[in-house]
Design a protein around this motif. Sequence first.
Motif, PDB file in Angstrom:
ATOM      1  N   ALA A  61      83.238 -61.048  20.646  1.00  0.00           N
ATOM      2  CA  ALA A  61      81.835 -61.400  20.837  1.00  0.00           C
ATOM      3  C   ALA A  61      81.565 -62.879  20.593  1.00  0.00           C
ATOM      4  O   ALA A  61      80.674 -63.455  21.209  1.00  0.00           O
ATOM      5  CB  ALA A  61      80.959 -60.549  19.933  1.00  0.00           C
ATOM      6  N   ASP A  62      82.323 -63.495  19.701  1.00  0.00           N
ATOM      7  CA  ASP A  62      82.068 -64.894  19.366  1.00  0.00           C
ATOM      8  C   ASP A  62      82.824 -65.866  20.267  1.00  0.00           C
ATOM      9  O   ASP A  62      82.682 -67.065  20.131  1.00  0.00           O
ATOM     10  CB  ASP A  62      82.435 -65.162  17.906  1.00  0.00           C
ATOM     11  CG  ASP A  62      81.539 -64.399  16.955  1.00  0.00           C
ATOM     12  OD1 ASP A  62      80.381 -64.128  17.340  1.00  0.00           O
ATOM     13  OD2 ASP A  62      81.988 -64.060  15.859  1.00  0.00           O
ATOM     14  N   ARG A  63      83.621 -65.354  21.178  1.00  0.00           N
ATOM     15  CA  ARG A  63      84.354 -66.228  22.077  1.00  0.00           C
ATOM     16  C   ARG A  63      83.455 -66.684  23.217  1.00  0.00           C
ATOM     17  O   ARG A  63      82.544 -65.979  23.611  1.00  0.00           O
ATOM     18  CB  ARG A  63      85.557 -65.496  22.670  1.00  0.00           C
ATOM     19  CG  ARG A  63      86.625 -65.170  21.662  1.00  0.00           C
ATOM     20  CD  ARG A  63      87.799 -64.559  22.367  1.00  0.00           C
ATOM     21  NE  ARG A  63      88.814 -64.153  21.407  1.00  0.00           N
ATOM     22  CZ  ARG A  63      90.090 -64.067  21.698  1.00  0.00           C
ATOM     23  NH1 ARG A  63      90.513 -64.346  22.912  1.00  0.00           N
ATOM     24  NH2 ARG A  63      90.952 -63.697  20.790  1.00  0.00           N
ATOM     25  N   PRO A  64      83.728 -67.856  23.777  1.00  0.00           N
ATOM     26  CA  PRO A  64      82.983 -68.280  24.975  1.00  0.00           C
ATOM     27  C   PRO A  64      83.191 -67.249  26.088  1.00  0.00           C
ATOM     28  O   PRO A  64      84.220 -66.582  26.145  1.00  0.00           O
ATOM     29  CB  PRO A  64      83.626 -69.618  25.354  1.00  0.00           C
ATOM     30  CG  PRO A  64      84.325 -70.084  24.121  1.00  0.00           C
ATOM     31  CD  PRO A  64      84.696 -68.849  23.343  1.00  0.00           C
ATOM     32  N   VAL A  65      82.215 -67.128  26.965  1.00  0.00           N
ATOM     33  CA  VAL A  65      82.250 -66.124  28.030  1.00  0.00           C
ATOM     34  C   VAL A  65      83.551 -66.194  28.825  1.00  0.00           C
ATOM     35  O   VAL A  65      84.220 -65.176  29.038  1.00  0.00           O
ATOM     36  CB  VAL A  65      81.032 -66.281  28.974  1.00  0.00           C
ATOM     37  CG1 VAL A  65      81.152 -65.375  30.185  1.00  0.00           C
ATOM     38  CG2 VAL A  65      79.752 -66.000  28.224  1.00  0.00           C
ATOM     39  N   GLU A  66      83.934 -67.395  29.260  1.00  0.00           N
ATOM     40  CA  GLU A  66      85.137 -67.537  30.082  1.00  0.00           C
ATOM     41  C   GLU A  66      86.380 -67.069  29.336  1.00  0.00           C
ATOM     42  O   GLU A  66      87.260 -66.438  29.911  1.00  0.00           O
ATOM     43  CB  GLU A  66      85.332 -68.991  30.534  1.00  0.00           C
ATOM     44  CG  GLU A  66      84.201 -69.544  31.373  1.00  0.00           C
ATOM     45  CD  GLU A  66      82.988 -69.999  30.532  1.00  0.00           C
ATOM     46  OE1 GLU A  66      83.138 -70.265  29.318  1.00  0.00           O
ATOM     47  OE2 GLU A  66      81.897 -70.058  31.098  1.00  0.00           O
ATOM     48  N   ARG A 114      76.921 -59.848  26.614  1.00  0.00           N
ATOM     49  CA  ARG A 114      77.346 -61.246  26.627  1.00  0.00           C
ATOM     50  C   ARG A 114      76.455 -62.073  27.549  1.00  0.00           C
ATOM     51  O   ARG A 114      76.158 -63.221  27.291  1.00  0.00           O
ATOM     52  CB  ARG A 114      78.803 -61.319  27.090  1.00  0.00           C
ATOM     53  CG  ARG A 114      79.454 -62.650  26.888  1.00  0.00           C
ATOM     54  CD  ARG A 114      80.902 -62.614  27.313  1.00  0.00           C
ATOM     55  NE  ARG A 114      81.660 -61.505  26.783  1.00  0.00           N
ATOM     56  CZ  ARG A 114      82.102 -61.430  25.529  1.00  0.00           C
ATOM     57  NH1 ARG A 114      81.845 -62.389  24.691  1.00  0.00           N
ATOM     58  NH2 ARG A 114      82.790 -60.386  25.126  1.00  0.00           N
ATOM     59  N   ARG A 115      76.017 -61.477  28.633  1.00  0.00           N
ATOM     60  CA  ARG A 115      75.196 -62.190  29.603  1.00  0.00           C
ATOM     61  C   ARG A 115      73.737 -62.342  29.139  1.00  0.00           C
ATOM     62  O   ARG A 115      73.130 -63.378  29.371  1.00  0.00           O
ATOM     63  CB  ARG A 115      75.235 -61.467  30.941  1.00  0.00           C
ATOM     64  CG  ARG A 115      74.289 -62.101  31.937  1.00  0.00           C
ATOM     65  CD  ARG A 115      74.498 -61.588  33.295  1.00  0.00           C
ATOM     66  NE  ARG A 115      75.739 -62.159  33.791  1.00  0.00           N
ATOM     67  CZ  ARG A 115      76.263 -61.854  34.951  1.00  0.00           C
ATOM     68  NH1 ARG A 115      75.681 -60.994  35.721  1.00  0.00           N
ATOM     69  NH2 ARG A 115      77.378 -62.413  35.345  1.00  0.00           N
ATOM     70  N   GLU A 165      67.980 -58.049  31.005  1.00  0.00           N
ATOM     71  CA  GLU A 165      67.851 -57.885  29.557  1.00  0.00           C
ATOM     72  C   GLU A 165      67.503 -56.446  29.165  1.00  0.00           C
ATOM     73  O   GLU A 165      67.857 -56.008  28.084  1.00  0.00           O
ATOM     74  CB  GLU A 165      66.776 -58.835  29.003  1.00  0.00           C
ATOM     75  CG  GLU A 165      67.160 -60.285  29.015  1.00  0.00           C
ATOM     76  CD  GLU A 165      66.853 -60.998  30.326  1.00  0.00           C
ATOM     77  OE1 GLU A 165      67.036 -62.219  30.374  1.00  0.00           O
ATOM     78  OE2 GLU A 165      66.462 -60.344  31.306  1.00  0.00           O
ATOM     79  N   VAL A 166      66.827 -55.724  30.027  1.00  0.00           N
ATOM     80  CA  VAL A 166      66.445 -54.352  29.703  1.00  0.00           C
ATOM     81  C   VAL A 166      67.681 -53.468  29.526  1.00  0.00           C
ATOM     82  O   VAL A 166      67.644 -52.479  28.816  1.00  0.00           O
ATOM     83  CB  VAL A 166      65.466 -53.752  30.752  1.00  0.00           C
ATOM     84  CG1 VAL A 166      66.189 -53.407  32.038  1.00  0.00           C
ATOM     85  CG2 VAL A 166      64.746 -52.538  30.203  1.00  0.00           C
TER      86      VAL A 166
END
Length: 169
Positions: free
Chosen positions: A35-40, A80-81, A166-167
Amino acid sequence: SPLMDRMLLRLARAAPIDSSARSYLCQLARSISIADRPVEDAERVLRRALVAPNEQKSDLDAIAACSRLKAWLRKDHIDRRYRGSDRYMRAATALREADPRVPPSLAELKKLFGLGKWAFDATDDSLESAPRDEALAKLEGSSSTEGLDYEALLEAAGCAVADRSEVNA
């Protein structure tokens, strides 16, 4: 960490679609903190664990057969998004301040998440399946998944992540 990446990758490769190892992979994927990693970086780790080194459609079939893994991948991708976005944070604050014993109404949810005129009965099933159909169409000419970005890879596996908001987080 690179060691954790290799371990997840090794386990994913060793877990045939019909074995109990596949459920273990689901549990392991949930337990690894990316979870704490950058998205890529997170997507690279997950992609390597799911389809590398083969990058074949058959790898996606294995993902599609594991509903718990699909659910985890979907939740991870959507969280993540969208978690932390302004809309998400405003809605989380409003819902936190509301009475937890009373679920929000559809009208409240539409307002909180900017859903406008969205309605259950107006949902077009073809819109729901279009991203998956597009990803699968790319695989028809070649069974290689290398040409798919991470979201299309998840769509082709049946994770239903495209066009969410977001929903869904």
